[in-house]
Design a protein around this motif. Structure first.
Motif, mmCIF file in Angstrom:
data_model
loop_
_atom_site.group_PDB
_atom_site.id
_atom_site.type_symbol
_atom_site.label_atom_id
_atom_site.label_comp_id
_atom_site.label_asym_id
_atom_site.label_seq_id
_atom_site.Cartn_x
_atom_site.Cartn_y
_atom_site.Cartn_z
ATOM 1 N N LEU A 68 0.836 -1.204 0.000
ATOM 2 C CA LEU A 68 0.000 0.000 0.000
ATOM 3 C C LEU A 68 0.871 1.255 0.000
ATOM 4 O O LEU A 68 0.599 2.214 -0.716
ATOM 5 C CB LEU A 68 -0.945 0.004 1.198
ATOM 6 N N ARG A 69 1.921 1.232 0.815
ATOM 7 C CA ARG A 69 2.842 2.367 0.886
ATOM 8 C C ARG A 69 3.488 2.627 -0.478
ATOM 9 O O ARG A 69 3.592 3.767 -0.935
ATOM 10 C CB ARG A 69 3.915 2.075 1.939
ATOM 11 N N GLU A 70 3.924 1.567 -1.144
ATOM 12 C CA GLU A 70 4.532 1.699 -2.462
ATOM 13 C C GLU A 70 3.536 2.242 -3.484
ATOM 14 O O GLU A 70 3.886 3.078 -4.315
ATOM 15 C CB GLU A 70 5.096 0.358 -2.919
ATOM 16 N N ALA A 71 2.299 1.759 -3.416
ATOM 17 C CA ALA A 71 1.267 2.241 -4.341
ATOM 18 C C ALA A 71 1.011 3.729 -4.120
ATOM 19 O O ALA A 71 0.835 4.482 -5.085
ATOM 20 C CB ALA A 71 -0.016 1.435 -4.169
ATOM 21 N N SER B 158 -4.170 7.177 -4.918
ATOM 22 C CA SER B 158 -4.091 8.332 -4.018
ATOM 23 C C SER B 158 -4.653 7.928 -2.663
ATOM 24 O O SER B 158 -5.344 6.906 -2.540
ATOM 25 C CB SER B 158 -4.902 9.504 -4.585
ATOM 26 N N SER B 159 -4.366 8.715 -1.657
ATOM 27 C CA SER B 159 -4.905 8.406 -0.334
ATOM 28 C C SER B 159 -6.433 8.451 -0.346
ATOM 29 O O SER B 159 -7.098 7.631 0.287
ATOM 30 C CB SER B 159 -4.343 9.353 0.724
ATOM 31 N N LYS B 160 -7.003 9.373 -1.122
ATOM 32 C CA LYS B 160 -8.463 9.451 -1.244
ATOM 33 C C LYS B 160 -9.013 8.173 -1.865
ATOM 34 O O LYS B 160 -9.983 7.600 -1.369
ATOM 35 C CB LYS B 160 -8.858 10.658 -2.088
ATOM 36 N N GLU B 161 -8.368 7.712 -2.954
ATOM 37 C CA GLU B 161 -8.826 6.476 -3.602
ATOM 38 C C GLU B 161 -8.721 5.288 -2.653
ATOM 39 O O GLU B 161 -9.607 4.436 -2.619
ATOM 40 C CB GLU B 161 -7.994 6.196 -4.848
ATOM 41 N N LEU B 162 -7.658 5.239 -1.873
ATOM 42 C CA LEU B 162 -7.460 4.131 -0.937
ATOM 43 C C LEU B 162 -8.565 4.100 0.118
ATOM 44 O O LEU B 162 -9.130 3.054 0.410
ATOM 45 C CB LEU B 162 -6.083 4.242 -0.277
ATOM 46 N N VAL B 163 -8.906 5.264 0.649
ATOM 47 C CA VAL B 163 -9.985 5.337 1.642
ATOM 48 C C VAL B 163 -11.306 4.904 1.020
ATOM 49 O O VAL B 163 -12.066 4.136 1.615
ATOM 50 C CB VAL B 163 -10.098 6.762 2.240
ATOM 51 N N LEU B 164 -11.583 5.360 -0.195
ATOM 52 C CA LEU B 164 -12.834 4.985 -0.856
ATOM 53 C C LEU B 164 -12.894 3.480 -1.119
ATOM 54 O O LEU B 164 -13.957 2.861 -0.975
ATOM 55 C CB LEU B 164 -13.013 5.776 -2.153
ATOM 56 N N PRO C 106 -13.346 14.361 5.497
ATOM 57 C CA PRO C 106 -13.835 15.718 5.222
ATOM 58 C C PRO C 106 -14.692 15.751 3.957
ATOM 59 O O PRO C 106 -14.397 15.050 2.982
ATOM 60 C CB PRO C 106 -12.545 16.534 5.014
ATOM 61 N N SER C 107 -15.732 16.539 3.987
ATOM 62 C CA SER C 107 -16.689 16.567 2.877
ATOM 63 C C SER C 107 -16.043 16.930 1.540
ATOM 64 O O SER C 107 -16.464 16.444 0.512
ATOM 65 C CB SER C 107 -17.850 17.517 3.182
ATOM 66 N N HIS C 108 -15.003 17.747 1.555
ATOM 67 C CA HIS C 108 -14.377 18.130 0.281
ATOM 68 C C HIS C 108 -13.581 16.975 -0.359
ATOM 69 O O HIS C 108 -13.183 17.069 -1.502
ATOM 70 C CB HIS C 108 -13.488 19.361 0.457
ATOM 71 N N LEU C 109 -13.388 15.873 0.385
ATOM 72 C CA LEU C 109 -12.703 14.718 -0.169
ATOM 73 C C LEU C 109 -13.661 13.652 -0.664
ATOM 74 O O LEU C 109 -13.244 12.672 -1.252
ATOM 75 C CB LEU C 109 -11.759 14.106 0.878
ATOM 76 N N LYS C 110 -14.930 13.821 -0.407
ATOM 77 C CA LYS C 110 -15.909 12.823 -0.821
ATOM 78 C C LYS C 110 -16.292 13.009 -2.257
ATOM 79 O O LYS C 110 -16.229 14.015 -2.840
ATOM 80 C CB LYS C 110 -17.147 12.861 0.064
#
Length: 53
Positions: A8-11, A18-24, A49-53
Motif C-alpha cells: 500500500l505504501r509503495e502504491a 491516491s490516499s483518497k482512492e485508498l480510503v474509498l 472531510p466533505s471536500h474529499l468525498k
C-alpha cells in the motif's frame, strides 16, 4: 485484493493510488462485508472531510 502495508505504501508513493482512492476502496470493502452479513459487523469509523468525498 489483499495487500500488505508495504504494498500500500509503495502504491501511494508511486502514485498508483491516491490516499483518497485508498480510503474509498476501503469504504467499499467494508460495505461489501456488512451487506454479506459477515459477523462481527465492521463499522467504518473514519471522519472523511466533505471536500474529499
Amino acid at each position: 485484493m489483499e495487500a500488505t502495508i508495504q504494498q500500500l505504501r509503495e502504491a501511494l508513493d508511486t502514485g498508483e493510488v491516491s490516499s483518497k482512492e485508498l480510503v474509498l476502496l476501503y469504504e467499499e470493502r467494508i460495505e461489501t462485508y456488512d451487506k454479506a452479513g459477515e459477523e462481527p459487523k465492521r463499522k467504518l469509523l473514519l471522519g472523511v472531510p466533505s471536500h474529499l468525498k
